[in-house]
Design an enzyme around this catalytic site. Structure first.
Site, PDB file in Angstrom:
ATOM      1  N   GLU A  77       0.820  -1.215   0.000  1.00  0.00           N
ATOM      2  CA  GLU A  77       0.000   0.000   0.000  1.00  0.00           C
ATOM      3  C   GLU A  77       0.857   1.270   0.000  1.00  0.00           C
ATOM      4  O   GLU A  77       0.621   2.195   0.770  1.00  0.00           O
ATOM      5  CB  GLU A  77      -0.979  -0.019   1.179  1.00  0.00           C
ATOM      6  CG  GLU A  77      -1.921  -1.219   1.111  1.00  0.00           C
ATOM      7  CD  GLU A  77      -3.037  -1.211   2.136  1.00  0.00           C
ATOM      8  OE1 GLU A  77      -2.831  -0.665   3.234  1.00  0.00           O
ATOM      9  OE2 GLU A  77      -4.112  -1.762   1.827  1.00  0.00           O
ATOM     10  N   ASP A 117      -8.609  -9.209   3.111  1.00  0.00           N
ATOM     11  CA  ASP A 117      -8.399  -8.154   4.104  1.00  0.00           C
ATOM     12  C   ASP A 117      -9.481  -8.106   5.179  1.00  0.00           C
ATOM     13  O   ASP A 117     -10.363  -7.242   5.119  1.00  0.00           O
ATOM     14  CB  ASP A 117      -8.323  -6.790   3.397  1.00  0.00           C
ATOM     15  CG  ASP A 117      -7.845  -5.696   4.336  1.00  0.00           C
ATOM     16  OD1 ASP A 117      -7.389  -6.030   5.437  1.00  0.00           O
ATOM     17  OD2 ASP A 117      -7.934  -4.516   3.962  1.00  0.00           O
ATOM     18  N   GLU A 125     -13.080  -2.686  11.546  1.00  0.00           N
ATOM     19  CA  GLU A 125     -12.988  -1.893  10.314  1.00  0.00           C
ATOM     20  C   GLU A 125     -14.093  -2.264   9.327  1.00  0.00           C
ATOM     21  O   GLU A 125     -14.698  -1.399   8.705  1.00  0.00           O
ATOM     22  CB  GLU A 125     -11.612  -2.113   9.661  1.00  0.00           C
ATOM     23  CG  GLU A 125     -11.495  -1.459   8.302  1.00  0.00           C
ATOM     24  CD  GLU A 125     -10.144  -1.697   7.619  1.00  0.00           C
ATOM     25  OE1 GLU A 125      -9.263  -2.330   8.214  1.00  0.00           O
ATOM     26  OE2 GLU A 125      -9.994  -1.228   6.479  1.00  0.00           O
TER      27      GLU A 125
HETATM   28  C1  BDP Z   1      -6.390  -2.450   5.639  1.00  0.00           C
HETATM   29  C2  BDP Z   1      -6.708  -1.114   6.210  1.00  0.00           C
HETATM   30  C3  BDP Z   1      -5.546  -0.169   6.220  1.00  0.00           C
HETATM   31  C4  BDP Z   1      -4.337  -0.861   6.811  1.00  0.00           C
HETATM   32  C5  BDP Z   1      -4.054  -2.116   6.048  1.00  0.00           C
HETATM   33  C6  BDP Z   1      -2.934  -2.941   6.678  1.00  0.00           C
HETATM   34  O1  BDP Z   1      -7.781  -0.568   5.448  1.00  0.00           O
HETATM   35  O2  BDP Z   1      -5.935   0.959   6.952  1.00  0.00           O
HETATM   36  O3  BDP Z   1      -3.242  -0.032   6.807  1.00  0.00           O
HETATM   37  O4  BDP Z   1      -5.169  -2.947   6.061  1.00  0.00           O
HETATM   38  O5  BDP Z   1      -3.258  -3.931   7.325  1.00  0.00           O
HETATM   39  O6  BDP Z   1      -7.340  -3.316   6.182  1.00  0.00           O
HETATM   40  O7  BDP Z   1      -1.782  -2.632   6.499  1.00  0.00           O
END
Ligand code: BDP
Length: 714
Positions: A298, A370, A398
């Protein structure tokens, strides 16, 4: 770790404390003053009275009884304790193989008869074991399971049982729904909030022994000398509670903090920079745990920025930690575009099996995408046969209604941990391939992304405390059932808030347990049943947005990528005719998932693109079944509202009203989900919503216009 041996002796119990506390949820499940201790008491602590476990027990004891806990120093007639200490009962136990098997954190609790008296003994090899044993004994008293025939032997399933805080240094919390961070970085190290100790106690009471203080999306600042002092201050509060401190680090720190030209793991100056930094940390915090790293994920920096691999990056930092016994947790949450997102982490990591240093552990999210309301387990579990792997669960909701929805996550985690990977034949569950049974490792671990903030009740929703509690209990024992956890938590948390009769307390607790145990399935039903996934609103992930389309966005960040709805059907084809993600699982799972008839219906649309008219096992069409699932989710929340309202006289007014109000939000949201999803997918299925189901009360176009101001949800 200090070797020690202590026993707490409760012959019988007496006294009753009568403290008044606000019912604001701040006491979590540690509501000792509400415990009814109804027998006569004689208690003692023998062995070393300076043992921390003894002072924790005494702390709880004084709240339970209003009396000081008597230690051997105070007891006029302490001959019993002295005699016992010298007696062969204890001497034999000290040397027994049973004691040896307890390891560093296990304990035993046993009733023994001594000089015609029934005594309860807590024994362990270390201070930490005694601490866990003492909290276990307290839990037995709290949940009314204390008796004069106790025989408990326990030791933890994982060496490290960790909370991951996604807390930023500016006080915000990524995916946090319970206020701001509990870490008051501006005040540290000079000022220590009393919350730090309360946090450590709560963790110790459920067996958690490690914490990662900051967000995986880490800034280099956490490694400055200034922050190291702040971390040191927190570590000193946590140490007596046997909690090790870790931090998340940013891979580019040598460049940004150290002003090096880059952070290439092969550059000697970079390696040196990490060695020096680690040395500085251990000088300040000799029992520091290590680092957690999110790299090349990311948009975060990582070794691949320099043409290196995850192995190169991880091993370089692991080498710096090694001399101090530090651990490196390296995340496998990576999905460079190019294939079905569900396959990417496996594809990236499987070739690295056996190549990491022995102080590296790969942190893998429970599912391949996720933290969705339901996912099959990640195929990396069991596949990395020569590499330690640790599950990462998400406690913060989340994707499960933030802190507005009552969703008890223990059943979801139990489902994951007990899933059979077949990696080493039948019985190689996710738990067994990560707890050291099959893959021999120096350290085993499990992590949960914390749902804690500075809200007075810690977690936003009073019931979200149950998820923190459940994570601790499952990290300690992955064999414990969700039902047992729900019962424990309920009886510790909703005990005798009001002066009610015993039977009404029991009924009240039964209703709460009923709500807890069905709540995850309920949420799956009104959000994403039958294997649907990631049809959430953009970014904040609260509420439905299956139609979401952001020009220029990565396709795999958009719901359509996942649901693939068309006139022909719905779902993601991951069979051998599609992305072939099924091939990443071991037989017989891959064949099972690949076959639409054999695939468990809860994963149907995860693995298959299915015609709307497909016949489900109960004879309904897929479309009808979807409609009924969404509707049953709504009905179930309505049921919770009724069950909760009936409890009004049994529950303190503050917690009652706060939960009632959130259940109303949850009920409205469930209707919103049902209407949005059914009306939207109906434009593809073109089939009627079964006529015995309540009609939608929204217009699809209006639902599409909803854009939430997330300030109300944080
Ligand atoms: C996702 C989230 C994000 C996190 C990412 C992670 O949306 O905010 O930074 O995972 O786990 O679920 O690195």
């Amino acid at each position: 770790m200090k070797r020690t041996f202590l026993y707490l002796i409760l012959v019988s119990l007496s006294g009753l404390g009568n403290f008044l506390f606000a019912e604001d949820g701040s006491r979590l499940w540690l509501r000792f003053s509400d415990v009814t201790v109804n027998e006569k008491l004689f208690s003692g602590v023998s062995g070393r009275t300076d043992v921390f476990a003894a002072s924790e027990f005494a702390h709880a004891w004084s709240q339970m009884t209003g009396d000081e806990l008597l230690t051997q120093k105070h007891i006029a007639d302490n001959s019993l304790i002295f005699a016992l200490a010298k007696d062969k009962v204890v001497r034999n136990m000290r040397l027994s193989t049973e004691m040896k098997k307890l390891g560093d954190e296990g304990f035993l609790i046993r009733t023994i008869t001594y000089q015609n008296k029934k005594l309860t003994l807590v024994a362990a090899n270390t201070d930490a074991g005694l601490l866990y044993g003492s909290f276990h004994l307290l839990r037995m008293i709290q949940t009314n399971t204390f008796s004069d025939q106790i025989k408990v032997v326990e030791k933890p399933a994982y060496d490290l049982r960790i909370l991951n805080h996604w807390d930023n240094l500016n006080g915000t919390v990524e995916r946090g729904y319970a206020g701001r961070s509990i870490w008051k970085w501006d005040e540290l190290p000079a000022k220590l909030s009393p919350r730090y100790e309360a946090y450590a106690r709560a963790n110790a009471s459920i067996g958690l022994n490690a914490t990662v203080l900051n967000n995986v999306n880490a800034t280099p600042d956490i490694l400055t000398t200034e922050y190291i002092q702040k971390i040191k201050a927190l570590a000193s509060v946590f140490r007596p509670f046997n909690i090790k401190v870790f931090i998340s680090i940013n891979f580019a720190s040598p460049k940004q903090l150290g002003r090096l030209p880059d952070a290439d793991p092969m550059r000697p100056e970079v390696q040196k920079w990490w060695k020096e930094k680690v040395k500085e940390i251990y000088r300040a915090i000799p029992d520091f745990g290590g680092f957690l790293v999110k790299a090349n994920s990311e948009g975060l920096p990582g070794p691949m920025d320099y043409g290196r691999t995850h192995v190169d990056g991880a091993n370089m930092i692991a080498d710096a930690l090694k001399p101090y016994g530090g651990l490196l947790m390296w995340r496998a949450f990576v999905y460079e575009p190019g294939d079905d997102r569900a396959k990417l982490a496996y594809k990236e990591f499987i070739g690295f099996d056996g190549k990491f240093r022995d102080n590296v552990i790969i942190q893998v999210k429970n599912g391949p995408i996720d933290f969705q309301p339901r996912e099959p387990f990640s195929p990396l579990f069991g596949a990395m046969k020569r590499t330690p792997v640790m599950p990462e669960l998400q406690i913060t909701q989340e994707y499960l209604g933030h802190s507005n929805h009552l969703v008890f996550l223990a059943p979801m985690w139990e489902e994951v941990l007990k899933s059979d990977t077949f990696a080493f034949g039948k019985g190689s569950t996710v738990a067994a391939v990560t707890d050291g049974t099959f893959v021999k490792t120096k350290t085993t671990a499990i992590a949960g992304v914390a749902n804690i903030g500075d809200d007075i009740n810690w977690t936003g929703h009073h019931f979200a405390q149950a998820n923190w509690y459940a994570f601790g209990r499952q990290a300690w024992s992955h064999q414990i059932t969700s039902k047992q956890i729900a019962e424990e938590w309920t009886s510790m948390t909703f005990d005798k808030s009001q002066q009610t009769t015993k039977s009404s307390i029991v009924n009240c607790q039964l209703s709460i347990v009923e709500i807890l145990l069905s709540s995850h399935e309920t949420c799956v039903n009104y959000m994403m049943p039958l294997g649907l996934h990631h049809i959430f609103a953009w970014d904040h992930h609260y509420g439905p947005e299956p139609w979401c389309d952001i020009p220029g966005a990565r396709p795999d960040w958009l719901p359509k990528y996942y649901h693939n709805a068309s006139k022909a059907g719905i779902g993601f084809d991951r069979t051998d005719k599609g992305s072939n993600a099924v091939s990443q699982y071991f037989s017989p799972l891959r064949e099972q998932f690949n076959n639409i008839e054999a695939c468990p219906e809860k994963y149907l649309l995860w693995f298959h693109h299915v015609p709307w008219s497909h016949k489900m096992k109960n004879g309904r069409t897929l479309w009808d079944e979807l409609c009924y699932r969404y509707d049953s989710g709504v009905q179930q929340v309505r049921e919770y509202q009724k069950l909760w309202d009936k409890l009004e006289s049994e529950i303190d007014s503050q917690r009652f009203a706060e939960v009632q109000s959130r259940l109303r939000i949850q009920a409205r949201d469930a209707v919103w989900w049902k209407n949005a999803i059914l009306l939207y997918f109906q434009t593809y299925s073109q089939m009627p919503i079964p006529f015995d189901i309540e009609r939608p009360v929204h217009e699809l176009d209006d639902l599409k216009k909803i854009k939430l101001d997330m300030k109300h949800h944080n």
